[in-house]
Design a protein around this motif. Sequence first.
Motif, PDB file in Angstrom:
ATOM      1  N   PHE A 327      37.276  27.413  10.122  1.00 52.74           N
ATOM      2  CA  PHE A 327      37.916  26.457  11.031  1.00 52.74           C
ATOM      3  C   PHE A 327      37.023  25.229  11.198  1.00 52.74           C
ATOM      4  O   PHE A 327      37.467  24.084  11.096  1.00 52.74           O
ATOM      5  N   ALA A 329      34.590  24.202   9.171  1.00 47.68           N
ATOM      6  CA  ALA A 329      34.424  23.469   7.902  1.00 47.68           C
ATOM      7  C   ALA A 329      35.639  22.584   7.630  1.00 47.68           C
ATOM      8  O   ALA A 329      35.496  21.433   7.216  1.00 47.68           O
ATOM      9  N   ILE A 330      36.825  23.111   7.848  1.00 48.11           N
ATOM     10  CA  ILE A 330      38.030  22.346   7.523  1.00 48.11           C
ATOM     11  C   ILE A 330      38.259  21.230   8.553  1.00 48.11           C
ATOM     12  O   ILE A 330      38.580  20.086   8.186  1.00 48.11           O
ATOM     13  N   LEU A 331      38.051  21.536   9.824  1.00 47.27           N
ATOM     14  CA  LEU A 331      38.222  20.477  10.824  1.00 47.27           C
ATOM     15  C   LEU A 331      37.187  19.361  10.632  1.00 47.27           C
ATOM     16  O   LEU A 331      37.489  18.184  10.856  1.00 47.27           O
ATOM     17  N   ARG A 333      36.126  18.330   7.780  1.00 45.07           N
ATOM     18  CA  ARG A 333      36.635  17.470   6.701  1.00 45.07           C
ATOM     19  C   ARG A 333      37.693  16.515   7.251  1.00 45.07           C
ATOM     20  O   ARG A 333      37.679  15.337   6.945  1.00 45.07           O
ATOM     21  N   TYR A 334      38.616  17.053   8.078  1.00 46.74           N
ATOM     22  CA  TYR A 334      39.653  16.185   8.629  1.00 46.74           C
ATOM     23  C   TYR A 334      39.050  15.131   9.550  1.00 46.74           C
ATOM     24  O   TYR A 334      39.480  13.981   9.572  1.00 46.74           O
TER      25      TYR A 334
END
Lengths: 443, 443
Positions: A327, A329-331, A333-334
């Motif tokens: 969660f 890592a992906i947030l 990136r966003y």
Amino acid sequence: MRAVILAAGEGSRIRSHFKEPKPLINLLGLSLLERSILTLRECGIIDFVIVTGYAEKEIMASLGDGSKYKVHITYLHNPEWRKGNGTSAAAFQKISLPQEKFILTMADHVYNLETVKAFVQAAASISHEEILLAADKRLDKVWDLPEATKIQSEGQKAIKLGKTLSVYNAVDCGLFVGTEALLQALAEAANRQQYNLTDAVNILAEEGKVKLFSVAADWVDADDLASLRQAEKILLKSALPGKDGLISRTINRKFSLPATKVLSRTAITPNQVTLISFLAALAAAACFALQQPLLGGLLAQISSIIDGIDGEIARLKFLKSNYGSLFDAILDRYADFFIIIGMAWSWFAKAGSLAVLFVSAAALTGMPMSMLLKEKYHSLTGKVYLPWQDDGLLELLPANRDGRLFIIMLGGVLNLIPATLVILAVVTHLQAVGRLIKLRKLL
Amino acid sequence: MRAVILAAGEGSRIRSHFKEPKPLINLLGLSLLERSILTLRECGIIDFVIVTGYAEKEIMASLGDGSKYKVHITYLHNPEWRKGNGTSAAAFQKISLPQEKFILTMADHVYNLETVKAFVQAAASISHEEILLAADKRLDKVWDLPEATKIQSEGQKAIKLGKTLSVYNAVDCGLFVGTEALLQALAEAANRQQYNLTDAVNILAEEGKVKLFSVAADWVDADDLASLRQAEKILLKSALPGKDGLISRTINRKFSLPATKVLSRTAITPNQVTLISFLAALAAAACFALQQPLLGGLLAQISSIIDGIDGEIARLKFLKSNYGSLFDAILDRYADFFIIIGMAWSWFAKAGSLAVLFVSAAALTGMPMSMLLKEKYHSLTGKVYLPWQDDGLLELLPANRDGRLFIIMLGGVLNLIPATLVILAVVTHLQAVGRLIKLRKLL
């Protein structure tokens, strides 16, 4: 292997400062006893025996049967606890199994997780005639040396233990691998009217049966206010990850650790913190888009700082999870993407040229490359890519997330949006290409 | 464990078609004997004994001491090879060790790698009194059944073997785990003037000492032109990865496999193919930028097809490497980025609006998300994220690379650049958010 935790004492040196009994004193969001249990659980131990004396009911009410920690707790009451902690350790004899090895520790001792992991693994190295004792030979690093139990040792064996030894070269850390030999020594000591654990250990030490395990990280016996504060410091330090970038180390952690110290006492979860960091990044992006680069830059840096807190709380309160890591890592990136898009928008509003499109595209595509390379490396080799170890000269590029957000902060504060985007594009892609070349030899 | 490969025969059924002896016939870039060695090397075997007869010198000149394959080869010459393959297997007796278990196979048999891996692991399951024989019970799938050695079996034991058995329920695949028992049976058969391996196996079968290992994937005894073609088919099929998307399966592989069949015979390396795929993507990007969407779209699809060939060649020729996998993954990301930027440029040239910036940014940021999530999942769990297994309904989104490049191809061919970028942005981010929600339960 079972763990026996001695939680029978009164904690007379701090009792007046707290309404709860000592094992239940809250330290950064977890009681001392909870922390002992969760630390050992991380080392693979799920069966616990807690020896109680003073405040038995409060302790049982607080921990229950252990199911909320996904462990199993058995309580043993020691009515003789006032005589000395040897009587509490001896209480385990009633339910011990033949040839059982067990971890024995004190509810009020705080250790580094890695130390305990290594200690538990070392349990296999002793025979059923011996015991293993964690000992700190770094005398200059021991907290409150006068109060500590000293050890005179030779090689990795204890010769003699005591609070008042004049010749000593190590200190007893209060963490044991116990065997039948220890339970027999406790009985023998009791026959001599000696009721401290140290008395029994001394009997074994005379026979050369006390092996030492050298502790290399800080720990503390938290029995007064000053040592509780020291325990907090040790725990906060151990909440840092092993792979911080320069900006994280030198700037972000100075703010995130104090925040974690406060937030760990609340019910906030790491994933909620991740979300707040993401929202701060969105706010930064909006500020850039709305031509408020100063505010945008500062918010980007604040988001970067908050981005460290989720992991600190997770490590500190044993809340690490694979989903949390994904969660985050992906947030992240966003968050990166939105900030770049916000900056691109602000630039485009002033100069709607093709250059904006190219530079923004280059920056946008560079942002995820660091993670892509690191994760691919990890999944191929099973090893974590450590920038400070594996990057060599590439580490000088501020292309990891803490560095990138710092550049964004500077760009916002100095109102140099186009230059910021160019720099981000250059450093991120240089890092990616550099790592690709470098890994050609390493893989 | 050592492997003994029988490479003594003359290959009379195909000798006239090739200038090289049968074990050295090249099949998709590797000789039959090289393929046997490299297949077994992948199963952990590094010590080989090759029994030669016909064309001994050519075989030794071709393979050398094995160092170029990172294995060790010992040659055993069998002057009696014309008598039958039992004499070649028996030759190993001279250098066999007490209680040695060994893999015994034929130079001209082609197997699926996974079959051999499982077979080698099963070697531990037999005693020194027994042998293990790979057997195919899928009689309808056996290539050239009339020529095969049949097996009458009961449960997992062979009762009788022979080419002309009238009652049989399995076929001998020519892959054995041999023991001293086999060498003794070979000697016994020779005493009876029986010189085929099957004669010795029959002696053991009568005593209930031939255990069978069921083969579940295609294999072939390549002793004529038709079976060599069949071997190529089997090998090409096994060069497919286990995680293809819909477009890969239904379109790309139809082109990539024939190309691989040709290219595998050349010296081209997988990394060179990766680079060519990248260059095709760059050309696609340039075509889009130069307002040649039809060509751009077709080149994108061609790049997607070539992107499959590197892996196929790597698996087929035992050239897989961690660096190759990383190089491919990172160049794929850059290829994606350049194509999107090319499309954005072409759109911007016609309508230099803020919409171009936003839509392109959204598409650009979506492109790496599929890999980011899969790699993070892999590094967290140690498991490969398989879209066709883990994505559920999300698999319907054409957001994996084969699907994305197919959308780009369609967009180029139909000259619908803005719509293509919007669709790419939507499907990639929908997939990312969908996976994030889905993994919340799975992790």
